[in-house]
Design a protein around this motif. Structure first.
Motif, mmCIF file in Angstrom:
data_model
loop_
_atom_site.group_PDB
_atom_site.id
_atom_site.type_symbol
_atom_site.label_atom_id
_atom_site.label_comp_id
_atom_site.label_asym_id
_atom_site.label_seq_id
_atom_site.Cartn_x
_atom_site.Cartn_y
_atom_site.Cartn_z
ATOM 1 N N ARG A 194 -2.470 -0.591 -8.705
ATOM 2 C CA ARG A 194 -2.995 -1.131 -7.982
ATOM 3 C C ARG A 194 -4.448 -0.916 -7.098
ATOM 4 N NH1 ARG A 194 1.079 -4.546 -6.258
ATOM 5 N NH2 ARG A 194 -0.569 -5.801 -5.728
ATOM 6 N N ARG A 195 -5.234 -2.295 -7.110
ATOM 7 C CA ARG A 195 -5.981 -1.417 -5.878
ATOM 8 C C ARG A 195 -5.765 -2.126 -4.905
ATOM 9 N NH1 ARG A 195 -10.824 -3.897 -9.256
ATOM 10 N NH2 ARG A 195 -10.431 -5.800 -8.462
ATOM 11 N N ILE A 196 -6.721 -1.269 -3.789
ATOM 12 C CA ILE A 196 -6.538 -1.964 -2.330
ATOM 13 C C ILE A 196 -6.600 -3.643 -2.360
ATOM 14 C CG2 ILE A 196 -7.206 -1.402 0.163
ATOM 15 C CD1 ILE A 196 -7.822 1.223 -0.695
ATOM 16 N N ASP A 198 -7.139 -5.875 -4.039
ATOM 17 C CA ASP A 198 -6.394 -6.052 -4.859
ATOM 18 C C ASP A 198 -4.560 -6.416 -3.709
ATOM 19 O OD1 ASP A 198 -7.195 -6.916 -7.289
ATOM 20 O OD2 ASP A 198 -6.714 -5.092 -7.821
ATOM 21 N N ILE A 199 -4.695 -6.127 -3.865
ATOM 22 C CA ILE A 199 -3.769 -5.859 -2.446
ATOM 23 C C ILE A 199 -3.536 -7.226 -1.674
ATOM 24 C CG2 ILE A 199 -1.785 -5.045 -1.124
ATOM 25 C CD1 ILE A 199 -2.160 -2.299 -3.315
ATOM 26 N N ALA A 200 -5.389 -6.689 -0.722
ATOM 27 C CA ALA A 200 -5.387 -7.753 0.045
ATOM 28 C C ALA A 200 -5.770 -8.045 -0.155
ATOM 29 C CB ALA A 200 -6.838 -7.086 1.109
ATOM 30 N N SER A 201 -6.057 -8.838 -1.370
ATOM 31 C CA SER A 201 -6.156 -10.439 -1.487
ATOM 32 C C SER A 201 -4.657 -10.892 -1.664
ATOM 33 C CB SER A 201 -7.266 -10.040 -2.981
ATOM 34 O OG SER A 201 -6.939 -11.546 -3.247
ATOM 35 N N GLU A 202 -4.363 -10.432 -3.043
ATOM 36 C CA GLU A 202 -2.525 -10.970 -2.880
ATOM 37 C C GLU A 202 -1.786 -11.528 -1.751
ATOM 38 O OE1 GLU A 202 -0.629 -8.004 -5.128
ATOM 39 O OE2 GLU A 202 -2.375 -8.954 -7.327
ATOM 40 N N CYS A 203 -2.035 -10.733 -0.601
ATOM 41 C CA CYS A 203 -1.449 -10.814 0.806
ATOM 42 C C CYS A 203 -1.800 -11.454 1.652
ATOM 43 C CB CYS A 203 -1.389 -9.671 1.559
ATOM 44 S SG CYS A 203 0.071 -8.906 1.005
ATOM 45 N N GLY A 204 -3.596 -12.611 1.414
ATOM 46 C CA GLY A 204 -3.886 -13.424 2.262
ATOM 47 C C GLY A 204 -5.464 -13.537 2.675
ATOM 48 N N PHE A 205 -5.400 -12.265 2.241
ATOM 49 C CA PHE A 205 -6.534 -11.743 2.738
ATOM 50 C C PHE A 205 -8.125 -12.023 2.095
ATOM 51 C CE2 PHE A 205 -3.502 -9.444 4.865
ATOM 52 C CZ PHE A 205 -4.032 -9.422 6.143
ATOM 53 N N THR A 206 -8.561 -12.549 2.900
ATOM 54 C CA THR A 206 -10.556 -12.886 1.878
ATOM 55 C C THR A 206 -11.547 -12.104 1.903
ATOM 56 O OG1 THR A 206 -10.305 -14.954 3.082
ATOM 57 C CG2 THR A 206 -9.454 -15.457 1.784
ATOM 58 N N HIS A 207 -11.699 -11.720 3.509
ATOM 59 C CA HIS A 207 -12.935 -10.787 3.698
ATOM 60 C C HIS A 207 -12.206 -9.264 3.467
ATOM 61 C CE1 HIS A 207 -16.222 -8.757 6.269
ATOM 62 N NE2 HIS A 207 -16.791 -10.249 6.102
ATOM 63 N N LEU A 208 -12.241 -8.382 3.077
ATOM 64 C CA LEU A 208 -11.844 -6.996 2.689
ATOM 65 C C LEU A 208 -12.008 -6.462 3.900
ATOM 66 C CD1 LEU A 208 -12.269 -6.861 -1.029
ATOM 67 C CD2 LEU A 208 -9.950 -7.178 0.402
ATOM 68 N N GLY A 209 -13.859 -6.576 4.555
ATOM 69 C CA GLY A 209 -14.336 -5.476 5.278
ATOM 70 C C GLY A 209 -13.323 -5.641 7.261
ATOM 71 N N LEU A 256 0.666 -1.285 0.188
ATOM 72 C CA LEU A 256 0.105 0.151 0.475
ATOM 73 C C LEU A 256 0.756 1.361 0.322
ATOM 74 C CD1 LEU A 256 -2.558 -0.926 2.860
ATOM 75 C CD2 LEU A 256 -3.292 -0.278 -0.220
ATOM 76 N N ARG A 257 2.616 1.373 -0.122
ATOM 77 C CA ARG A 257 3.033 2.565 0.447
ATOM 78 C C ARG A 257 3.706 2.788 -0.527
ATOM 79 N NH1 ARG A 257 6.116 2.035 6.389
ATOM 80 N NH2 ARG A 257 4.347 3.351 7.204
#
Length: 111
Positions: A67-69, A71-82, A60-61
């Motif tokens: 790059r969408r947030i 996409d970054i969250a998903s690529e880092c292993g997070f499945t629930h964006l909220g 994110l930095r």
């Protein structure tokens, strides 16, 4: 726990379970949990989450607008964006979009 740490870092983007880590380390769950608490002060899965948060923050930095947030969250292993956004705020004291905005603002062209 260095081998477990290395395994988690190498696979931070994958869906890793506690069982996966126990199998990799060839230790019982209880031993793994105790070792992580002694070394890191966290459970293995909490430590993995912290590694994922750090990986997301690094991304994110980056001053990249492509790059969408999510996409970054998903690529880092997070499945629930909220949940990611809430946990990120607790961890870093700002939302993912605030981190993103600051990184993009810092690199804005001067006119």
């Amino acid at each position: 726990m260095p081998a477990a740490e290395a395994y988690l870092r190498e696979n931070v983007r994958k869906a890793i379970t506690l069982t996966d880590l126990c199998v990799y380390m060839d230790v019982p769950e209880r031993t793994l949990r105790q070792g992580f608490r002694e070394v890191y002060g966290l459970s293995p899965m909490a430590h993995l989450k912290a590694l994922r948060m750090q990986a997301a923050r690094v991304q994110l930095r980056q001053p990249r607008r492509d790059r969408r947030i999510s996409d970054i969250a998903s690529e880092c292993g997070f499945t629930h964006l909220g949940r990611f956004s809430i946990d990120y705020g607790r961890c870093f004291g700002e939302t993912p979009s605030e981190t993103r905005f600051r990184s993009l603002s810092a690199w804005a062209p001067v006119r």
